[in-house]
Scaffold this motif. Structure first.
Motif, PDB file in Angstrom:
ATOM      1  N   LEU A 363       0.829  -1.206   0.000  1.00  0.00           N
ATOM      2  CA  LEU A 363       0.000   0.000   0.000  1.00  0.00           C
ATOM      3  C   LEU A 363       0.862   1.254   0.000  1.00  0.00           C
ATOM      4  O   LEU A 363       0.617   2.202  -0.760  1.00  0.00           O
ATOM      5  N   ALA A 364       1.877   1.263   0.867  1.00  0.00           N
ATOM      6  CA  ALA A 364       2.768   2.421   0.935  1.00  0.00           C
ATOM      7  C   ALA A 364       3.506   2.613  -0.379  1.00  0.00           C
ATOM      8  O   ALA A 364       3.640   3.747  -0.874  1.00  0.00           O
ATOM      9  N   ALA A 365       3.999   1.515  -0.959  1.00  0.00           N
ATOM     10  CA  ALA A 365       4.708   1.603  -2.229  1.00  0.00           C
ATOM     11  C   ALA A 365       3.798   2.145  -3.331  1.00  0.00           C
ATOM     12  O   ALA A 365       4.213   2.992  -4.143  1.00  0.00           O
ATOM     13  N   ALA A 366       2.549   1.676  -3.354  1.00  0.00           N
ATOM     14  CA  ALA A 366       1.604   2.160  -4.364  1.00  0.00           C
ATOM     15  C   ALA A 366       1.327   3.643  -4.181  1.00  0.00           C
ATOM     16  O   ALA A 366       1.204   4.396  -5.162  1.00  0.00           O
ATOM     17  N   ALA A 367       1.227   4.091  -2.928  1.00  0.00           N
ATOM     18  CA  ALA A 367       0.988   5.512  -2.666  1.00  0.00           C
ATOM     19  C   ALA A 367       2.132   6.367  -3.178  1.00  0.00           C
ATOM     20  O   ALA A 367       1.917   7.396  -3.838  1.00  0.00           O
ATOM     21  N   VAL A 368       3.365   5.946  -2.903  1.00  0.00           N
ATOM     22  CA  VAL A 368       4.521   6.721  -3.361  1.00  0.00           C
ATOM     23  C   VAL A 368       4.634   6.650  -4.880  1.00  0.00           C
ATOM     24  O   VAL A 368       5.006   7.640  -5.535  1.00  0.00           O
ATOM     25  N   ARG A 369       4.297   5.502  -5.463  1.00  0.00           N
ATOM     26  CA  ARG A 369       4.297   5.402  -6.925  1.00  0.00           C
ATOM     27  C   ARG A 369       3.298   6.395  -7.515  1.00  0.00           C
ATOM     28  O   ARG A 369       3.542   6.999  -8.569  1.00  0.00           O
ATOM     29  N   GLY A 370       2.173   6.574  -6.822  1.00  0.00           N
ATOM     30  CA  GLY A 370       1.207   7.566  -7.256  1.00  0.00           C
ATOM     31  C   GLY A 370       1.756   8.978  -7.176  1.00  0.00           C
ATOM     32  O   GLY A 370       1.486   9.821  -8.041  1.00  0.00           O
ATOM     33  N   VAL A 371       2.547   9.248  -6.150  1.00  0.00           N
ATOM     34  CA  VAL A 371       3.183  10.563  -6.017  1.00  0.00           C
ATOM     35  C   VAL A 371       4.152  10.795  -7.168  1.00  0.00           C
ATOM     36  O   VAL A 371       4.212  11.894  -7.741  1.00  0.00           O
ATOM     37  N   ILE A 372       4.906   9.759  -7.532  1.00  0.00           N
ATOM     38  CA  ILE A 372       5.837   9.881  -8.660  1.00  0.00           C
ATOM     39  C   ILE A 372       5.070  10.234  -9.938  1.00  0.00           C
ATOM     40  O   ILE A 372       5.459  11.131 -10.689  1.00  0.00           O
ATOM     41  N   ALA A 373       3.960   9.532 -10.173  1.00  0.00           N
ATOM     42  CA  ALA A 373       3.172   9.791 -11.386  1.00  0.00           C
ATOM     43  C   ALA A 373       2.627  11.213 -11.395  1.00  0.00           C
ATOM     44  O   ALA A 373       2.698  11.909 -12.412  1.00  0.00           O
ATOM     45  N   ARG A 374       2.107  11.663 -10.268  1.00  0.00           N
ATOM     46  CA  ARG A 374       1.528  13.000 -10.220  1.00  0.00           C
ATOM     47  C   ARG A 374       2.607  14.074 -10.339  1.00  0.00           C
ATOM     48  O   ARG A 374       2.389  15.128 -10.948  1.00  0.00           O
ATOM     49  N   LEU A 381      -2.719   8.073 -10.389  1.00  0.00           N
ATOM     50  CA  LEU A 381      -2.746   6.631 -10.224  1.00  0.00           C
ATOM     51  C   LEU A 381      -3.467   6.288  -8.930  1.00  0.00           C
ATOM     52  O   LEU A 381      -3.160   6.840  -7.876  1.00  0.00           O
ATOM     53  N   CYS A 382      -4.431   5.393  -9.016  1.00  0.00           N
ATOM     54  CA  CYS A 382      -5.124   4.867  -7.851  1.00  0.00           C
ATOM     55  C   CYS A 382      -4.928   3.354  -7.837  1.00  0.00           C
ATOM     56  O   CYS A 382      -4.856   2.727  -8.896  1.00  0.00           O
ATOM     57  N   ALA A 383      -4.831   2.779  -6.642  1.00  0.00           N
ATOM     58  CA  ALA A 383      -4.474   1.369  -6.558  1.00  0.00           C
ATOM     59  C   ALA A 383      -5.336   0.622  -5.551  1.00  0.00           C
ATOM     60  O   ALA A 383      -5.820   1.197  -4.570  1.00  0.00           O
ATOM     61  N   ARG A 384      -5.501  -0.677  -5.812  1.00  0.00           N
ATOM     62  CA  ARG A 384      -6.180  -1.575  -4.885  1.00  0.00           C
ATOM     63  C   ARG A 384      -5.310  -2.813  -4.679  1.00  0.00           C
ATOM     64  O   ARG A 384      -4.760  -3.363  -5.635  1.00  0.00           O
ATOM     65  N   VAL A 385      -5.189  -3.228  -3.433  1.00  0.00           N
ATOM     66  CA  VAL A 385      -4.443  -4.444  -3.107  1.00  0.00           C
ATOM     67  C   VAL A 385      -5.297  -5.277  -2.155  1.00  0.00           C
ATOM     68  O   VAL A 385      -6.299  -4.805  -1.626  1.00  0.00           O
ATOM     69  N   SER A 386      -4.893  -6.520  -1.935  1.00  0.00           N
ATOM     70  CA  SER A 386      -5.660  -7.377  -1.027  1.00  0.00           C
ATOM     71  C   SER A 386      -4.750  -8.337  -0.288  1.00  0.00           C
ATOM     72  O   SER A 386      -3.681  -8.718  -0.775  1.00  0.00           O
ATOM     73  N   LEU A 387      -5.194  -8.731   0.898  1.00  0.00           N
ATOM     74  CA  LEU A 387      -4.452  -9.722   1.679  1.00  0.00           C
ATOM     75  C   LEU A 387      -4.369 -11.053   0.934  1.00  0.00           C
ATOM     76  O   LEU A 387      -3.330 -11.725   0.952  1.00  0.00           O
ATOM     77  N   ALA A 388      -5.451 -11.432   0.286  1.00  0.00           N
ATOM     78  CA  ALA A 388      -5.476 -12.723  -0.405  1.00  0.00           C
ATOM     79  C   ALA A 388      -4.509 -12.761  -1.574  1.00  0.00           C
ATOM     80  O   ALA A 388      -3.868 -13.792  -1.828  1.00  0.00           O
TER      81      ALA A 388
END
Length: 458
Positions: A363-374, A381-388
């Motif tokens: 989740l944290a990595a996806a958030a920072v990746r979104g910051v890079i894109a913006r 960039l918006c992201a969804r992840v799951s425990l499964a």
């Protein structure tokens, strides 16, 4: 071989993050400590933490040289457990008295009753006294599938023990297998942020609105706070997690809002309108039900980096099922594999809640990746992840067991400074990762829920 597994895991995560091929070559792993498991848990810890740090490194590299990243297996493994050591006080147990594993008439089932409403749901189905003995006696009269379905239908949380083969054949297992590790959406394009990063505190000036509870989401926002983000956690008036809050509120401010009220929703809308990142772990329909769908969130805050978490995946019949790390381990074959590995008579889960922690760093990595894109003007960039889906990443590397003993934390594992938390003084583990010239540290100690006002720092 262990480093090869870790590097392979890291490469899989970096591909999911769409980072440059050479990014993984800037990460090094050190140490011999491994958590005992039939799965490479310490390797998952090092890879997921390393991936989150790599995104921070890439962000720094937009404005200066890209710094290398180093991860200690021991530190990463310890942070997958408890990072806090109270001095003169004790953490309450995070587990409810009737939560745990029970023998059904045809196998095993896990009940998750830590939240009062989940406990009430389970007891309403079982119709018994709230003692382990009474619950065990009742559970034995049920078939596992039927009890799981009944508790879930009542609004509770339970999972029958399934083998890996059963999960692979299950409709939800098939749905999760078909999902990518990170599901990306691009709700808008052309958003360019004037915000700029600095090597010393690369996330300073970014506002993170945290709508998460135990454990993955809070791990993510704790990581972001460690690199300078202004994290504001928002909880309902009645919510508490006494056994976990001192662990996960490090570096954050914590406020309360009642989103069931007009004034609470108005306050949340104001906060959202000034946020850079939203991380939320409510079920997928929860925010939509109170007027904050994904489209509405983008309308309130164009360019919002919207990162969400689900337990059982984002498609399939269980997409909206309540779940936690320990339940997903039961459902996905992990606890069954551990039982076989130890030739045990009872389920054997992972030595730590690795799905929660690893997913938190994703989740944290996806958030920072979104910051890079913006920041680069390449869109939102918006992201969804799951425990499964994180569980699948781990299960794919099952052939790397560890029988080693893992030593508990010693003095050298902790930072020298004493953290003055709201509960009393405590020691905190040294950071789990090192980015050259970019120290990870937290400017606020762990704090109680509701201890701050619901507003951003000017």
């Amino acid at each position: 071989m262990s480093n090869d597994v870790t590097q392979s895991m890291l490469d899989s995560i970096l591909v999911a993050l769409d980072l440059p091929d050479e990014a993984g070559s800037r990460v090094t792993f050190s140490g011999e400590d491994r958590l005992p498991s039939c799965f490479p848990v310490s390797e998952l810890a090092a890879a997921s933490i390393g991936a989150a740090a790599t995104t921070v490194s890439e962000l720094v590299g937009l404005f200066s040289a890209v710094p290398p990243v180093s991860v200690s297996y021991r530190s990463a493994s310890l942070w997958f457990g408890w990072s806090i050591q109270p001095l003169g006080w004790e953490l309450p147990s995070p587990w409810d008295s009737i939560a745990g594993d029970y023998k059904s008439s045809d196998g095993w089932i896990k009940l998750h009753t830590n939240a009062p409403h989940h406990r009430a749901a389970a007891l309403s189905v079982l119709d018994c006294e709230p003692t382990r003995e009474a619950v065990a006696e009742k559970v034995e009269t049920w078939r596992g599938d039927e009890l799981e379905d009944a508790i879930v239908a009542a609004g509770g949380c339970a999972a029958r023990l399934r083998s890996g083969a059963e999960w692979a054949a299950h409709p939800q297992g098939k749905a999760v297998t078909a999902e990518p590790l990170i599901i990306w959406t691009t709700p808008s394009n052309g958003i360019v942020s004037e915000w700029r990063s600095s090597p010393a505190r690369p996330l300073s000036g970014l506002r993170v609105l945290d709508l998460t509870r135990v454990l993955a989401g809070p791990v993510a926002t704790r990581f972001l706070a460690g690199y300078g983000a202004d994290v504001l956690r928002v909880d309902p008036p009645e919510w508490d997690e006494p056994g976990v809050i001192p662990e996960v509120t490090l570096g954050k401010r914590c406020a309360r809002l009642d989103l069931k009220t007009v004034s609470g929703r108005d306050s949340f809308k104001r906060l959202l309108g000034e946020a850079d990142i939203l991380i939320h772990g409510y079920r997928s329909d929860a925010l939509e039900g109170i007027g904050f769908s994904a489209a509405e969130r983008q309308a309130i805050r164009p360019g919002l980096i919207d990162i969400s978490l689900d337990a059982y995946g984002h498609s399939g019949p269980w997409a909206r099922r309540r779940g936690f790390d320990s339940l997903v381990q039961f459902s996905s074959g992990i606890a069954s594999a551990g039982m076989d590995w130890q030739n045990a008579d009872t389920p054997v889960s992972l030595p730590v809640q690795a799905l929660d922690h690893a997913t938190g760093y994703l989740l944290a990595a996806a958030a920072v990746r979104g910051v890079i894109a913006r920041t680069t003007g390449s869109g939102t960039l918006c992201a969804r992840v799951s425990l499964a889906r994180t569980a699948k990443l781990l299960v794919d590397y099952k052939g790397s067991p560890s029988n080693a003993e893992f030593a508990p934390p010693i003095d050298e594992d902790f930072a020298a400074a004493v953290e003055q938390t709201d509960w009393g003084p405590a020691r905190r583990l040294l950071p789990p990762v090192n980015i050259a010239s970019t120290p990870m540290n937290w400017t606020r100690p762990a704090t109680k829920l509701g201890s701050s006002t619901a507003g951003w720092i000017a």
